[in-house]
Design an enzyme around this catalytic site. Structure first.
Site, PDB file in Angstrom:
ATOM      1  N   GLU A 297       0.499  -1.162   0.233  1.00 14.37           N
ATOM      2  CA  GLU A 297      -0.216   0.169   0.133  1.00 14.37           C
ATOM      3  C   GLU A 297       0.669   1.249   0.378  1.00 14.37           C
ATOM      4  O   GLU A 297       1.549   1.381   0.555  1.00 14.37           O
ATOM      5  CB  GLU A 297      -0.862  -0.433   0.849  1.00 14.37           C
TER       6      GLU A 297
ATOM      7  N   LEU B  29     -13.432   0.486  -3.869  1.00 13.77           N
ATOM      8  CA  LEU B  29     -12.661  -0.637  -4.324  1.00 13.77           C
ATOM      9  C   LEU B  29     -12.811  -0.417  -5.984  1.00 13.77           C
ATOM     10  O   LEU B  29     -13.057  -0.907  -6.934  1.00 13.77           O
ATOM     11  CB  LEU B  29     -14.091  -1.633  -4.095  1.00 13.77           C
TER      12      LEU B  29
ATOM     13  N   ASP C   5      -5.007   0.695  -9.433  1.00 12.88           N
ATOM     14  CA  ASP C   5      -6.326   0.285  -9.402  1.00 12.88           C
ATOM     15  C   ASP C   5      -6.427  -0.131 -11.469  1.00 12.88           C
ATOM     16  O   ASP C   5      -7.820  -1.112 -11.837  1.00 12.88           O
ATOM     17  CB  ASP C   5      -7.465   1.340  -9.538  1.00 12.88           C
TER      18      ASP C   5
HETATM   19  C1  GLA Z   1      -5.510   4.257  -4.180  1.00 13.95           C
HETATM   20  C2  GLA Z   1      -5.093   4.741  -5.177  1.00 13.95           C
HETATM   21  C3  GLA Z   1      -4.135   4.051  -5.942  1.00 13.95           C
HETATM   22  C4  GLA Z   1      -2.380   3.709  -4.856  1.00 13.95           C
HETATM   23  C5  GLA Z   1      -3.373   3.760  -3.646  1.00 13.95           C
HETATM   24  C6  GLA Z   1      -3.087   3.569  -2.542  1.00 13.95           C
HETATM   25  O1  GLA Z   1      -6.218   3.641  -4.106  1.00 13.95           O
HETATM   26  O2  GLA Z   1      -5.402   4.821  -6.734  1.00 13.95           O
HETATM   27  O3  GLA Z   1      -2.529   4.058  -7.109  1.00 13.95           O
HETATM   28  O4  GLA Z   1      -1.901   4.536  -4.605  1.00 13.95           O
HETATM   29  O5  GLA Z   1      -4.550   4.729  -3.332  1.00 13.95           O
HETATM   30  O6  GLA Z   1      -2.022   2.742  -2.106  1.00 13.95           O
END
Ligand code: GLA
Length: 359
Positions: free
Chosen positions: A14, A103, A150
């Site tokens: 993360e 999500l 994502d």
């Molecule tokens: C959000 C961002 C991702 C990532 C997470 C943290 O979901 O869209 O790109 O940086 O935070 O891991």
């Protein structure tokens, strides 16, 4: 023509996808579907259940701060970068990804819009083009400075597999999720303390500043020993952010091995370690989530849990053993409600396939 794209969870890794780190997300069994057909009107229409229908002039593809921005971003870049002339379309969106639960419903609508509109005009986008273009919509059209996780996983997900991605060089490997007796759940805390994207962007800037002060271009050029020799020139905050990045990369590697050997207890323990680092070093958790993680980890059939995604509220990912039942959380939900006047929601999630055109 219609296409679908899934939401995602991230098992571990993360706040490292914009720091050249390793991540281990999987696409989930909840999707957004976008269908496209020619319109008889002389403008585009966009419709999604629960939202007002929107009319968009074909020569006025502009950001307006609404849900339609994700779809308009797709129209905008397909015209601009691929020279498509997009005639008026009737675009219909349907989704069973819970909104605001962390999500990645936004990555899903971006990817599904790109895929269905490109497909309608017989334009074939390679996977890499698709996830990079979806990220460009989010970064440059919607204006959120996210990393690649994502959009990447919404495109690249596979049934029963997580993806181990090295965001430094975009090399990836599929990792089987074949626990006989463990399951992943997402627990939506339904609280958010995020000041828009301000907190997220601040974390990114702190990491960049730390690297600059250490005279390095990437966290992959340093290790914990080196970091500790630079402690004096870094602010406490910069030191802690860097400590999170370095230790998180180690945990992701350990977690990959634990997944490969089907060791649910080890995976759970690593999730809980990550929570402590996100809470204390990255400082992107909050009181409500800390309370829930602490209480969840006391329950018999929970292997481990942590805050997931951008942070400052949002969701928790947890791994349970085979004897876990959702009713085991009823007491906790009662005490959570008494303390914070809100109830959490639980979703079981399974690793599923990535985006596709639906014939
Ligand atoms: C959000 C961002 C991702 C990532 C997470 C943290 O979901 O869209 O790109 O940086 O935070 O891991």
């Amino acid at each position: 023509m219609y296409a679908q794209a899934p939401g995602r969870v991230n098992i571990i890794g993360e706040h490292v996808d914009y720091n050249d780190g390793f991540i281990l997300p999987f696409a989930i069994d909840k999707v957004t579907k976008v269908s496209v057909k020619a319109s008889e009107k002389n403008y585009h229409t966009m419709h999604s259940k629960g939202f007002d229908q929107k009319a968009v002039e074909t020569n006025q593809i502009l950001r307006t701060g609404e849900w339609t921005d994700y779809v308009k971003g797709a129209l905008y870049y397909l015209e601009k970068d691929y020279d498509l002339t997009i005639s008026p379309l009737e675009i219909h969106i349907e989704s069973n990804i819970p909104l605001g639960a962390g999500l990645s419903s936004s990555a899903a609508i971006e990817v599904a819009s790109l895929l269905s509109i490109a497909g309608f005009f017989n334009l074939n986008l390679a996977d890499k083009e698709l996830y990079l273009l979806a990220q460009k919509i989010e970064n440059e059209f919607v204006g959120v400075n996210c990393g690649i996780m994502d959009q990447f996983i919404s495109v690249m997900g596979k049934k029963d597999k997580a993806v181990f991605l090295d965001t430094m060089n975009m090399q990836y490997d599929y990792v089987d999720i074949n626990f006989a007796d463990s399951h992943f759940f997402v627990l939506d805390s339904r609280v958010s303390h995020s000041l828009g994207d301000g907190d997220y962007n601040a974390r990114r800037a702190e990491c960049e500043n730390a690297l600059k002060k250490m005279g390095k271009a990437s966290f992959r050029e340093i290790d914990l020993i080196f970091l500790n020799t630079k402690k004096d020139i870094l602010s406490t905050v910069e030191y802690k952010r860097s400590l999170h990045v370095l230790t998180e990369n180690e945990r992701v590697l350990k977690c990959k091995s634990a997944l490969e050997s089907g060791d649910g207890e080890k995976v759970g323990a690593l999730l809980s370690e990550t929570h402590i680092s996100l809470r204390d070093n990255y400082e992107c958790s909050c009181e409500e989530i800390d309370y829930l993680v602490e209480e969840l980890n006391k329950l018999e059939h929970i292997n481990g849990s942590r805050i997931m995604g951008g942070g400052f509220g949002g969701s928790i990912i947890m791994l349970t053993d085979k004897n876990f039942e959702e009713k085991d959380l009823e007491e906790l939900n009662k005490s959570y409600h008494e303390l914070y006047n809100v109830k959490f929601k639980v979703h079981r999630v399974s690793p599923s396939k990535g985006a596709c055109i639906v014939e």
